[in-house]
Enzyme design. Structure first.
Site, PDB file in Angstrom:
ATOM      1  N   ASP A   1      -9.970  -3.432  -5.343  1.00 21.49           N
ATOM      2  CA  ASP A   1      -9.072  -2.475  -4.716  1.00 21.49           C
ATOM      3  C   ASP A   1      -8.992  -1.260  -5.630  1.00 21.49           C
ATOM      4  O   ASP A   1      -8.698  -1.403  -6.825  1.00 21.49           O
ATOM      5  CB  ASP A   1      -7.681  -3.117  -4.563  1.00 21.49           C
ATOM      6  CG  ASP A   1      -6.682  -2.210  -3.879  1.00 21.49           C
ATOM      7  OD1 ASP A   1      -7.043  -1.080  -3.504  1.00 21.49           O
ATOM      8  OD2 ASP A   1      -5.513  -2.631  -3.730  1.00 21.49           O
TER       9      ASP A   1
ATOM     10  N   HIS B   1      -8.004  -4.828  -0.777  1.00 17.50           N
ATOM     11  CA  HIS B   1      -6.936  -4.070  -0.148  1.00 17.50           C
ATOM     12  C   HIS B   1      -6.706  -4.526   1.300  1.00 17.50           C
ATOM     13  O   HIS B   1      -7.645  -4.845   2.011  1.00 17.50           O
ATOM     14  CB  HIS B   1      -7.257  -2.569  -0.187  1.00 17.50           C
ATOM     15  CG  HIS B   1      -6.025  -1.723  -0.059  1.00 17.50           C
ATOM     16  ND1 HIS B   1      -5.071  -1.657  -1.050  1.00 17.50           N
ATOM     17  CD2 HIS B   1      -5.563  -0.963   0.949  1.00 17.50           C
ATOM     18  CE1 HIS B   1      -4.092  -0.873  -0.648  1.00 17.50           C
ATOM     19  NE2 HIS B   1      -4.356  -0.444   0.566  1.00 17.50           N
TER      20      HIS B   1
ATOM     21  N   SER C   1       0.830  -1.204   0.000  1.00 20.78           N
ATOM     22  CA  SER C   1       0.000   0.000   0.000  1.00 20.78           C
ATOM     23  C   SER C   1       0.872   1.265   0.000  1.00 20.78           C
ATOM     24  O   SER C   1       1.695   1.412  -0.902  1.00 20.78           O
ATOM     25  CB  SER C   1      -0.940  -0.070   1.207  1.00 20.78           C
ATOM     26  OG  SER C   1      -1.964   0.870   1.080  1.00 20.78           O
TER      27      SER C   1
END
Ligand code: NAG
Ligand code: NAG
Length: 399
Positions: A343, A373, A189
């Site tokens: 995501d 995610h 991320s």
């Protein structure tokens, strides 16, 4: 008696209604995930309410509670875990216990959390680094860095860069028994964003002699110029990282001023004199058919130049690695990009794969059809272990 039954039934169905989130039908363990989403939404709403009441900034409140999911640096039968400071930056160090005749692989890990939250001490990151160290017989450095809203770009980038370039010093690698030919960087991320950014910058740094062998980017955020990609459109309300939260994280990276966030959500933050940058994030040309089916490319919309003057960071390649031009991309190390179908950040990763391949970089793209995610941090879901295995298997073969 009947009243009680009715009351219980009502409460039960209200509860089920609250927990119930429609999820795509290929999601594994949907009820377990729904339960976690309900808890996480409740907490998020409480924090947002506290922010609304003026108690504190949302991210500060969230970060205050992070200690609840942190663990101390505890060694186990396989791995010695310690804390250290790399050029002023606190890191956690995982060294396998078993004797090694040869030098080991080295891996530098950067945690996620939208540049605002998280730490190397979080249970999920501790688990991942410990596992990587043990299974790959590697020395793993899991770095911390200063976070927004107290610190903004480029502090996060610079902290990570400082710690990594310290680790890459020959004397430091030697101290930890690491082979300078086998060092990789990884992150998820916002950590994947930082991993991609520091990997690019290292190519241009004559002071760092040791070169990275690999980069592993787990659902990385790689650009904020266009928040109207197919993945943003399809997943804008998907829990865990809805588009609203993604825009908030991006804008907090640069400023606490909420006007950038508003402009990001309208896709009207890029000034027209930066229009040449859109070719680097043009999903119409960079996404394979399977990811753009059913979507029409809208020509970019522009905003005033005021935001870009005040917060130039959002157009900086160190914040948005997709903005690197082709010459900056050539020479990047072997890369593993992991993306998840559900995501908003999916297409950032997919476009990076295309751009790297176009520039002759060796790339493995692992797309997780039922992924979402943060899945690699959900230790109570099976998908987490599946992703960890894919991540480690690639490193075993490539690092
Ligand atoms: C230590 O490693 C062995 C073999 O990989 C594994 O079976 C065991 O669970 C590990 N112990 C811990 C505490 O992780
Ligand atoms: C994006 O790509 C499409 C198709 O390749 C092209 O027609 C369009 O002009 C491009 N737009 C920008 C802003 O680069």
């Amino acid at each position: 008696m009947r009243k009680k039954t009715i009351l219980l039934l009502t409460m039960g169905s209200l509860g089920a209604y609250y927990v119930y989130t429609p999820l795509p039908n290929n999601i594994e363990e949907p009820w377990r995930l729904m339960g976690m989403i309900a808890v996480s939404n409740t907490i998020t709403n409480l924090f947002l309410f506290a922010e609304f009441l003026g108690i504190n900034h949302f991210m500060n409140i969230a970060m205050f509670f992070i200690f609840l999911i942190e663990v101390p640096p505890t060694s186990d039968e396989n791995v010695t875990v310690t804390e250290a400071t790399f050029n002023g930056i606190p890191v956690r160090v995982y060294v396998p216990r078993r004797k090694s005749e040869t030098l080991r692989r080295g891996l530098f890990y950067i945690h996620g959390g939208g540049w605002c939250l998280g730490s190397a001490a979080m249970l999920s990151y501790d688990f991942l680094s410990r596992n990587t160290a043990n299974r790959l017989d590697a020395v793993v450095i899991s770095t911390n860095y200063r976070l927004a809203p107290k610190y903004h770009f480029p502090i996060q980038f610079e902290d990570v860069y400082r710690a990594l370039s310290w680790f890459l010093r020959r004397d430091i690698l030697e101290k930890y028994g690491v082979d300078p030919e086998r060092v990789g960087v990884s992150g998820d991320s916002a950590g994947g964003n930082l991993a991609a950014a520091v990997t690019q910058q290292l190519l241009e740094d004559p002071n760092v002699k040791v070169k990275l062998k690999t980069q592993s980017l787990i659902y990385p955020a790689l650009q904020n110029l266009d928040l109207d990609l197919p993945s943003y459109r399809e997943n804008s309300h998907f829990p865990i990282l809805p588009k609203s939260l993604a825009a908030r994280y991006w804008s907090e990276y640069f400023t606490t001023d909420r006007s950038l966030e508003k402009a990001l959500l309208l896709n009207q933050h890029v000034p027209v004199d930066s229009s040449h940058l859109f070719k680097f994030v043009n999903w119409s040309s960079l996404l394979p058919e399977e990811f753009k089916k059913g979507h029409f490319y809208n020509t970019p919309t522009y905003g005033s130049s005021e935001l870009a003057q005040k917060y130039p960071g959002f157009l900086d390649v160190r914040a948005a690695p997709l903005l690197a031009d082709d010459t900056q991309m050539r020479g990047l190390p072997r890369t593993h990009v992991m993306t998840c179908q559900y995501d908003v950040l999916r297409d950032d990763g997919v476009m990076y794969v295309t751009r790297l391949r176009n520039n002759g970089v060796q790339v493995t793209h692992t797309h997780i059809e039922d992924g979402f995610h943060r899945a690699i941090s959900f230790l109570n879901l099976k998908i987490c272990y599946r992703m960890i295995n894919q991540y480690i298997d690639w490193l075993r073969e490539n690092l």
